[in-house]
Design an enzyme around this catalytic site. Structure first.
Site, mmCIF file in Angstrom:
data_model
loop_
_atom_site.group_PDB
_atom_site.id
_atom_site.type_symbol
_atom_site.label_atom_id
_atom_site.label_comp_id
_atom_site.label_asym_id
_atom_site.label_seq_id
_atom_site.Cartn_x
_atom_site.Cartn_y
_atom_site.Cartn_z
ATOM 1 C CB SER A 152 -0.939 -0.225 1.098
ATOM 2 O OG SER A 152 -1.482 1.286 1.516
ATOM 3 C CE1 TYR A 176 -5.018 -2.135 4.554
ATOM 4 C CE2 TYR A 176 -3.738 -0.064 4.372
ATOM 5 C CZ TYR A 176 -4.564 -1.173 3.823
ATOM 6 O OH TYR A 176 -4.475 -1.412 2.317
#
Length: 261
Positions: A139, A152
């Site tokens: 990400s 996350y």
């Protein structure tokens, strides 16, 4: 990594980036197997996309992964590509443990242990194939933190380093390790993200990813242009400014604009 002629397993691909990528790869002449937890979603995918095969798998469960691997390899012994797509993204408040520990544990279980277990289930087979690929999914938030999603961010940073490390270890094999680094993409990963003007349209994202694969089959990272704002903040020397910009948005935009992997 070639764009056609592969047999690809994508666990966690019943929606969002995973499903869109599965359909695109199938249209490019690949055999694609989609994995997911919910049998009704898998049945719908088979109905809507007859070219896709499906298998039930829960990437948080070791036994489920082992059973899915056995099933996939029995039906598709020429499998040469694993795309570890499954992931969750949830907000956390670290002022008190009751508000974040359970969420953090679930995030680590899905986003980090899931890919590790999947790779473990397929790595021996992949080493037997002459043109094998493991694609991990990190990400932009692996490189710049979003305040409301600490675990996350941490799991995606771990996936980045895991990718870098296993690429070194597997350099003496036929297995290529490719890291996909998404920006914000219009999916249902976070509330409001599917319609966020900050997020990249899903079809545009997948089209650019496919183009990147075609242009550079030896790439170690697949970075669409829009993720560069986050991915290269530190090397550009504007890390603090990027962190401030990312985290200055209102809560709904912040969630939706974060990431979609």
């Amino acid at each position: 990594m070639q764009i056609t002629g592969n047999t690809v397993f994508i666990p966690g691909a019943t929606s969002g980036i995973g499903l869109a990528l599965a359909v695109s790869l199938s249209e490019r002449g690949n055999t694609v197997i989609v994995g997911g937890r919910r049998s009704e979603l898998l049945a719908r995918i088979r109905e809507q996309h007859p070219g896709l095969d499906t298998v039930q798998v829960d990437t948080t469960n070791k036994q489920s992964i082992a059973a899915a691997a056995e099933s996939v390899l029995a039906a598709h012994p020429d499998l040469n590509m694993l795309i570890a797509m499954a992931g969750i993204m949830r907000t956390e408040d670290w002022h008190a443990p009751a508000t974040f520990v359970e969420t953090a544990e679930a995030t680590v279980e899905t986003n980090l242990l899931g890919p590790i277990r999947l790779i473990g289930a397929f790595i021996e087979h992949l080493q037997s194939r002459p043109d094998a690929v493991i694609m991990t999914v990190s990400s932009g938030l692996a490189f710049v933190p979003l305040r409301v999603t600490p675990t996350y961010n941490a799991t995606k940073a771990a996936i980045h380093q895991l990718s870098e490390s296993i690429r070194l270890q597997l350099a003496d094999t036929s297995v290529q390790v490719v890291e996909l680094v998404p920006p914000a993409v219009r999916t249902s990963l976070m509330p409001g993200q599917e319609t966020s003007p900050i997020a990249m349209p899903l079809d545009e994202f997948v089209a650019e990813v496919v183009q990147l694969i075609e242009q550079n089959p030896d790439a170690r990272e697949l970075q669409v242009q829009r993720v560069g704002f986050l991915r290269h903040a530190e090397s550009r020397g504007d890390y603090d400014t990027v962190v401030a910009t990312l985290n200055a948005q209102d809560p709904h935009a912040r969630h939706a604009g974060a990431d979609a992997a």
